[in-house]
Write a protein that holds these residues in place. Structure first.
Motif, PDB file in Angstrom:
ATOM      1  N   GLU A 303       0.830  -1.198   0.000  1.00  0.00           N
ATOM      2  CA  GLU A 303       0.000   0.000   0.000  1.00  0.00           C
ATOM      3  C   GLU A 303       0.869   1.254   0.000  1.00  0.00           C
ATOM      4  N   ALA A 304       1.932   1.229   0.797  1.00  0.00           N
ATOM      5  CA  ALA A 304       2.827   2.389   0.866  1.00  0.00           C
ATOM      6  C   ALA A 304       3.509   2.625  -0.480  1.00  0.00           C
ATOM      7  N   ILE A 305       3.919   1.567  -1.152  1.00  0.00           N
ATOM      8  CA  ILE A 305       4.561   1.705  -2.464  1.00  0.00           C
ATOM      9  C   ILE A 305       3.629   2.416  -3.440  1.00  0.00           C
ATOM     10  N   LEU A 306       2.359   2.042  -3.434  1.00  0.00           N
ATOM     11  CA  LEU A 306       1.404   2.637  -4.367  1.00  0.00           C
ATOM     12  C   LEU A 306       1.076   4.092  -4.024  1.00  0.00           C
ATOM     13  N   ASN A 307       1.317   4.489  -2.779  1.00  0.00           N
ATOM     14  CA  ASN A 307       1.017   5.855  -2.349  1.00  0.00           C
ATOM     15  C   ASN A 307       2.228   6.782  -2.391  1.00  0.00           C
ATOM     16  N   VAL A 308       3.391   6.275  -2.810  1.00  0.00           N
ATOM     17  CA  VAL A 308       4.608   7.084  -2.783  1.00  0.00           C
ATOM     18  C   VAL A 308       4.491   8.241  -3.780  1.00  0.00           C
ATOM     19  N   SER A 309       5.026   9.399  -3.392  1.00  0.00           N
ATOM     20  CA  SER A 309       4.963  10.591  -4.239  1.00  0.00           C
ATOM     21  C   SER A 309       6.349  10.959  -4.747  1.00  0.00           C
ATOM     22  N   GLU A 310       6.373  11.867  -5.710  1.00  0.00           N
ATOM     23  CA  GLU A 310       7.657  12.345  -6.234  1.00  0.00           C
ATOM     24  C   GLU A 310       8.492  12.980  -5.128  1.00  0.00           C
ATOM     25  N   GLU A 311       7.839  13.700  -4.236  1.00  0.00           N
ATOM     26  CA  GLU A 311       8.564  14.321  -3.130  1.00  0.00           C
ATOM     27  C   GLU A 311       9.185  13.274  -2.216  1.00  0.00           C
ATOM     28  N   ASP A 312       8.456  12.184  -1.971  1.00  0.00           N
ATOM     29  CA  ASP A 312       8.978  11.116  -1.124  1.00  0.00           C
ATOM     30  C   ASP A 312      10.246  10.495  -1.719  1.00  0.00           C
ATOM     31  N   LEU A 313      10.336  10.496  -3.045  1.00  0.00           N
ATOM     32  CA  LEU A 313      11.436   9.825  -3.734  1.00  0.00           C
ATOM     33  C   LEU A 313      12.614  10.748  -4.027  1.00  0.00           C
ATOM     34  N   SER A 314      12.535  11.982  -3.561  1.00  0.00           N
ATOM     35  CA  SER A 314      13.576  12.965  -3.851  1.00  0.00           C
ATOM     36  C   SER A 314      14.661  12.954  -2.783  1.00  0.00           C
ATOM     37  N   HIS A 315      15.890  13.196  -3.223  1.00  0.00           N
ATOM     38  CA  HIS A 315      17.028  13.313  -2.316  1.00  0.00           C
ATOM     39  C   HIS A 315      17.126  14.737  -1.780  1.00  0.00           C
ATOM     40  N   GLY A 316      17.918  14.896  -0.736  1.00  0.00           N
ATOM     41  CA  GLY A 316      18.188  16.214  -0.186  1.00  0.00           C
ATOM     42  C   GLY A 316      19.118  17.016  -1.085  1.00  0.00           C
ATOM     43  N   ASP A 317      19.271  18.305  -0.786  1.00  0.00           N
ATOM     44  CA  ASP A 317      20.098  19.189  -1.605  1.00  0.00           C
ATOM     45  C   ASP A 317      21.570  18.813  -1.582  1.00  0.00           C
ATOM     46  N   ASP A 318      22.020  18.089  -0.549  1.00  0.00           N
ATOM     47  CA  ASP A 318      23.432  17.747  -0.440  1.00  0.00           C
ATOM     48  C   ASP A 318      23.793  16.467  -1.188  1.00  0.00           C
ATOM     49  N   TYR A 319      22.821  15.841  -1.857  1.00  0.00           N
ATOM     50  CA  TYR A 319      23.065  14.601  -2.597  1.00  0.00           C
ATOM     51  C   TYR A 319      23.573  14.939  -3.995  1.00  0.00           C
ATOM     52  N   ASP A 320      24.706  14.332  -4.409  1.00  0.00           N
ATOM     53  CA  ASP A 320      25.272  14.648  -5.716  1.00  0.00           C
ATOM     54  C   ASP A 320      25.310  13.439  -6.650  1.00  0.00           C
ATOM     55  N   GLY A 321      24.579  12.373  -6.290  1.00  0.00           N
ATOM     56  CA  GLY A 321      24.530  11.195  -7.145  1.00  0.00           C
ATOM     57  C   GLY A 321      23.356  11.242  -8.097  1.00  0.00           C
ATOM     58  N   GLU A 322      23.115  10.106  -8.771  1.00  0.00           N
ATOM     59  CA  GLU A 322      22.002  10.006  -9.697  1.00  0.00           C
ATOM     60  C   GLU A 322      20.682   9.982  -8.925  1.00  0.00           C
ATOM     61  N   PRO A 323      19.707  10.811  -9.307  1.00  0.00           N
ATOM     62  CA  PRO A 323      18.397  10.745  -8.640  1.00  0.00           C
ATOM     63  C   PRO A 323      17.673   9.464  -9.017  1.00  0.00           C
ATOM     64  N   LEU A 324      16.704   9.089  -8.223  1.00  0.00           N
ATOM     65  CA  LEU A 324      15.884   7.927  -8.543  1.00  0.00           C
ATOM     66  C   LEU A 324      15.102   8.233  -9.809  1.00  0.00           C
ATOM     67  N   TRP A 325      15.104   7.289 -10.753  1.00  0.00           N
ATOM     68  CA  TRP A 325      14.573   7.605 -12.082  1.00  0.00           C
ATOM     69  C   TRP A 325      13.054   7.658 -12.161  1.00  0.00           C
ATOM     70  N   PHE A 326      12.354   7.095 -11.191  1.00  0.00           N
ATOM     71  CA  PHE A 326      10.896   7.134 -11.272  1.00  0.00           C
ATOM     72  C   PHE A 326      10.326   8.079 -10.225  1.00  0.00           C
ATOM     73  N   THR A 327       9.130   8.589 -10.512  1.00  0.00           N
ATOM     74  CA  THR A 327       8.521   9.616  -9.666  1.00  0.00           C
ATOM     75  C   THR A 327       7.238   9.155  -9.001  1.00  0.00           C
TER      76      THR A 327
END
Length: 355
Positions: A303-327
């Motif tokens: 249920e949580a997977i289906l409710n995940v949002s783009e904001e939930d999947l975003s990294h903080g400003d200090d992250y310099d790696g590849e972002p998660l490709w799905f939103t």
């Protein structure tokens, strides 16, 4: 795709173990590339005494092993997925542990061998493992639940059409990759090239080497003997001028999340690719759980997977790696992957003995 395109002679596709074996996992929770020497003795294989097929527990908090599917060699996928792990732990009383699988095949084998409860898995592996997997949902990238495969070459290769690849070397993705290998093989076949027994054998009209999307693209650029690369558009589009997609595929322009960024890396990287073919839309890869996983927390996680949002999947400003490709993730089922089953039928492949 019409029914007359499907091969009537089906053959069993058996992917041999090769170096490291098909069930080898490249590291355990926090292990990244496995350099910490972990071998599963931390309990991820059930050796902690947990009841066969259920996740272990730490301080009465259930744990779930998340198997990650390696699409690109240059992405630190466990870091990329940290927002998802943190989100699930914030929504559900669970401890998420992660393993980066050594290959697409290893991802499926880990689930089949009850070494994982949740998986980032390829569309082809869903068909292969429909007896042991539950599709939770189809991943969405910026509103698109479909993506594309491409065949590219370099501008100075002399290759102008797919038929020019006869007798040449093509670098492909993982042997189970839908966008890196399976769909491109049908495109080559439809263009009139004899694919022979590829991908589990030799093609008759060309030679093929297999790896991941990034490696395929880079090998084509670096090696004079590699005339084309077959990859997902997420890997190739940044190096292909946008106009080429506009000329070749209206579907790509209308649907693809990669269209807006097409050509963006050409100037900074000094690499430009020439587009030879774009596939029909392909259903994006799902997130799946193991069918035999019998724990109350499973339903809450799904249920949580289906409710995940783009904001939930975003990294903080200090992250310099590849972002998660799905939103996001939209509810899905095995029926969403019928186009993949048709691709396998056209190639005459069965995965029932892949174990």
């Amino acid at each position: 795709m019409s029914d007359n395109r499907w091969s009537s002679n089906r053959r069993t596709f058996v992917k041999t173990a090769g170096a490291g074996g098909v069930v080898a996992l490249a590291g355990c929770s926090g292990g990244g590339d496995g350099s910490d020497g972990s071998d599963g003795s931390d309990g991820s294989d059930g050796s902690d005494g947990s009841d066969g097929g259920t996740a272990g527990e730490t301080d009465d908090v259930p744990s779930a092993q998340f198997i990650l599917n390696p699409a690109e060699a240059d992405v630190e996928i466990e870091q990329q997925y940290q927002p998802m792990f943190e989100y699930l732990e914030s929504e559900v009383e669970v401890e998420i542990e992660s393993d980066r699988a050594a290959s697409y095949t290893a991802t499926l084998q880990a689930m089949r061998n009850e070494q994982g409860e949740i998986a980032d898995i390829s569309p082809s592996a869903v068909i292969a493992g429909e007896d042991i997997l539950d599709v939770v949902g189809v991943r969405i990238a910026y509103g698109a639940a479909q993506y594309f495969s491409t065949i590219t070459t370099t501008p100075d290769s002399g290759i102008e059409a797919l038929t020019d690849l006869e007798g040449e070397l093509i670098y492909m993705g993982d042997i189970l990759s839908v966008s890196g290998t399976l769909v491109p093989l049908t495109v080559l076949q439809d263009a009139g090239l004899d694919i022979g027994n590829a991908p589990d054998g030799d093609a008759n009209d060309f030679d093929a080497e297999y790896s991941d999307h990034t490696t395929a693209r880079e090998q084509m650029v670096q090696r004079d003997d590699v005339m084309a690369a077959t990859t997902g558009a997420f890997s190739s589009a940044p190096y292909v001028p946008q106009q080429q997609f506009e000329e070749m595929s209206e579907d790509f322009v209308d649907i693809s999340a990669e269209y807006e960024g097409a050509g963006d890396e050409i100037e900074s990287s000094g690499t430009e690719l020439q587009l030879l073919a774009v596939s029909d839309p392909i259903p994006r890869a799902p997130l799946a759980t193991r069918s035999s996983w019998d724990a109350p927390v499973k339903a809450d996680i799904e249920e949580a997977i289906l409710n995940v949002s783009e904001e939930d999947l975003s990294h903080g400003d200090d992250y310099d790696g590849e972002p998660l490709w799905f939103t996001g993730v939209e509810e899905g089922s095995i029926d969403d992957y019928e186009p993949i089953r048709q691709v396998l039928d056209q190639l005459g492949l069965e995965f029932e003995d892949l174990s």
